[in-house]
Design a protein around this motif. Structure first.
Motif, PDB file in Angstrom:
ATOM      1  N   ASN A 139       0.849  -1.183   0.000  1.00  9.15           N
ATOM      2  CA  ASN A 139       0.000   0.000   0.000  1.00  9.15           C
ATOM      3  C   ASN A 139       0.890   1.240   0.000  1.00  9.15           C
ATOM      4  O   ASN A 139       2.069   1.175   0.378  1.00  9.15           O
ATOM      5  N   PRO A 140       0.348   2.391  -0.390  1.00  7.71           N
ATOM      6  CA  PRO A 140       1.150   3.622  -0.437  1.00  7.71           C
ATOM      7  C   PRO A 140       1.815   3.987   0.886  1.00  7.71           C
ATOM      8  O   PRO A 140       2.867   4.613   0.901  1.00  7.71           O
ATOM      9  N   ASP A 141       1.226   3.572   2.018  1.00 11.02           N
ATOM     10  CA  ASP A 141       1.820   3.899   3.316  1.00 11.02           C
ATOM     11  C   ASP A 141       2.940   2.937   3.707  1.00 11.02           C
ATOM     12  O   ASP A 141       3.536   3.072   4.774  1.00 11.02           O
ATOM     13  N   GLY A 142       3.240   1.956   2.851  1.00 10.49           N
ATOM     14  CA  GLY A 142       4.310   0.997   3.118  1.00 10.49           C
ATOM     15  C   GLY A 142       3.850  -0.284   3.787  1.00 10.49           C
ATOM     16  O   GLY A 142       4.648  -1.200   3.983  1.00 10.49           O
ATOM     17  N   SER A 143       2.574  -0.351   4.124  1.00 12.52           N
ATOM     18  CA  SER A 143       2.051  -1.584   4.728  1.00 12.52           C
ATOM     19  C   SER A 143       1.824  -2.639   3.643  1.00 12.52           C
ATOM     20  O   SER A 143       1.692  -2.319   2.458  1.00 12.52           O
ATOM     21  N   ILE A 144       1.784  -3.885   4.066  1.00 12.28           N
ATOM     22  CA  ILE A 144       1.579  -4.993   3.127  1.00 12.28           C
ATOM     23  C   ILE A 144       0.086  -5.158   2.858  1.00 12.28           C
ATOM     24  O   ILE A 144      -0.715  -5.277   3.785  1.00 12.28           O
ATOM     25  N   SER A 145      -0.268  -5.179   1.595  1.00 11.97           N
ATOM     26  CA  SER A 145      -1.639  -5.448   1.181  1.00 11.97           C
ATOM     27  C   SER A 145      -1.853  -6.952   1.040  1.00 11.97           C
ATOM     28  O   SER A 145      -2.866  -7.491   1.479  1.00 11.97           O
ATOM     29  N   LEU A 149       8.108  -9.596   8.788  1.00 11.21           N
ATOM     30  CA  LEU A 149       8.938  -8.998   9.839  1.00 11.21           C
ATOM     31  C   LEU A 149       9.586  -7.689   9.381  1.00 11.21           C
ATOM     32  O   LEU A 149       9.860  -6.824  10.207  1.00 11.21           O
ATOM     33  N   ALA A 150       9.824  -7.550   8.084  1.00 20.36           N
ATOM     34  CA  ALA A 150      10.449  -6.340   7.548  1.00 20.36           C
ATOM     35  C   ALA A 150       9.462  -5.173   7.437  1.00 20.36           C
ATOM     36  O   ALA A 150       9.880  -4.021   7.314  1.00 20.36           O
ATOM     37  N   ALA A 151       8.178  -5.461   7.456  1.00 22.31           N
ATOM     38  CA  ALA A 151       7.154  -4.426   7.320  1.00 22.31           C
ATOM     39  C   ALA A 151       7.034  -3.616   8.611  1.00 22.31           C
ATOM     40  O   ALA A 151       7.358  -4.120   9.690  1.00 22.31           O
ATOM     41  N   PRO A 152       6.572  -2.381   8.540  1.00 22.36           N
ATOM     42  CA  PRO A 152       6.160  -1.694   7.320  1.00 22.36           C
ATOM     43  C   PRO A 152       7.379  -1.146   6.575  1.00 22.36           C
ATOM     44  O   PRO A 152       8.415  -0.866   7.160  1.00 22.36           O
ATOM     45  N   PHE A 153       7.215  -0.988   5.293  1.00 24.83           N
ATOM     46  CA  PHE A 153       8.255  -0.438   4.435  1.00 24.83           C
ATOM     47  C   PHE A 153       8.059   1.074   4.349  1.00 24.83           C
ATOM     48  O   PHE A 153       7.045   1.611   4.800  1.00 24.83           O
ATOM     49  N   ASP A 154       9.015   1.758   3.757  1.00 25.28           N
ATOM     50  CA  ASP A 154       8.878   3.208   3.598  1.00 25.28           C
ATOM     51  C   ASP A 154       7.665   3.533   2.738  1.00 25.28           C
ATOM     52  O   ASP A 154       7.378   2.806   1.768  1.00 25.28           O
ATOM     53  N   PRO A 155       6.952   4.615   3.064  1.00 27.65           N
ATOM     54  CA  PRO A 155       5.837   5.041   2.216  1.00 27.65           C
ATOM     55  C   PRO A 155       6.333   5.400   0.818  1.00 27.65           C
ATOM     56  O   PRO A 155       7.497   5.754   0.635  1.00 27.65           O
ATOM     57  N   PHE A 156       5.441   5.301  -0.148  1.00 27.50           N
ATOM     58  CA  PHE A 156       5.777   5.691  -1.513  1.00 27.50           C
ATOM     59  C   PHE A 156       6.097   7.186  -1.537  1.00 27.50           C
ATOM     60  O   PHE A 156       5.428   7.974  -0.861  1.00 27.50           O
ATOM     61  N   PRO A 157       7.042   7.607  -2.360  1.00 21.12           N
ATOM     62  CA  PRO A 157       7.264   9.045  -2.549  1.00 21.12           C
ATOM     63  C   PRO A 157       5.991   9.697  -3.122  1.00 21.12           C
ATOM     64  O   PRO A 157       5.207   9.044  -3.821  1.00 21.12           O
TER      65      PRO A 157
END
Length: 82
Positions: free
Chosen positions: A18-24, A47-55
């Motif tokens: 998702n745009p906020d970096g969470s896993i869909s 375990l690596a989530a959340p990822f950086d938000p999309f620019p």
């Protein structure tokens, strides 16, 4: 468990973000043939989530980003992705 059993193999995961970096969603596209390895790869992503938000410039055009990678677990206890 994979180390104890000396398992190795490769699998393909598709991770939807998702745009906020969470896993869909996480989809196993090709199994390694070992449930232990497949579950380990999925667990590593979770375990690596959340990822950086999309620019901001990407967020206006993309609502879900799919990343498809091959994961390789080797007999020398290493993991690679391509």
């Amino acid at each position: 468990e994979a180390r104890v059993q000396k398992l190795s193999g490769s699998l393909v995961l598709d991770v939807s973000l998702n745009p906020d970096g969470s896993i869909s969603n996480i989809s196993l596209e090709r199994s390694s043939g070992s449930r232990i390895l497949d579950d380990a790869a999925i667990n590593i992503v979770q375990l690596a989530a959340p990822f950086d938000p999309f620019p901001a410039n990407i967020q206006k055009d993309i609502d879900i980003l799919h990343i498809t990678r091959t994961w390789e677990f080797s007999q020398t206890n290493t993991l690679s992705s391509r």
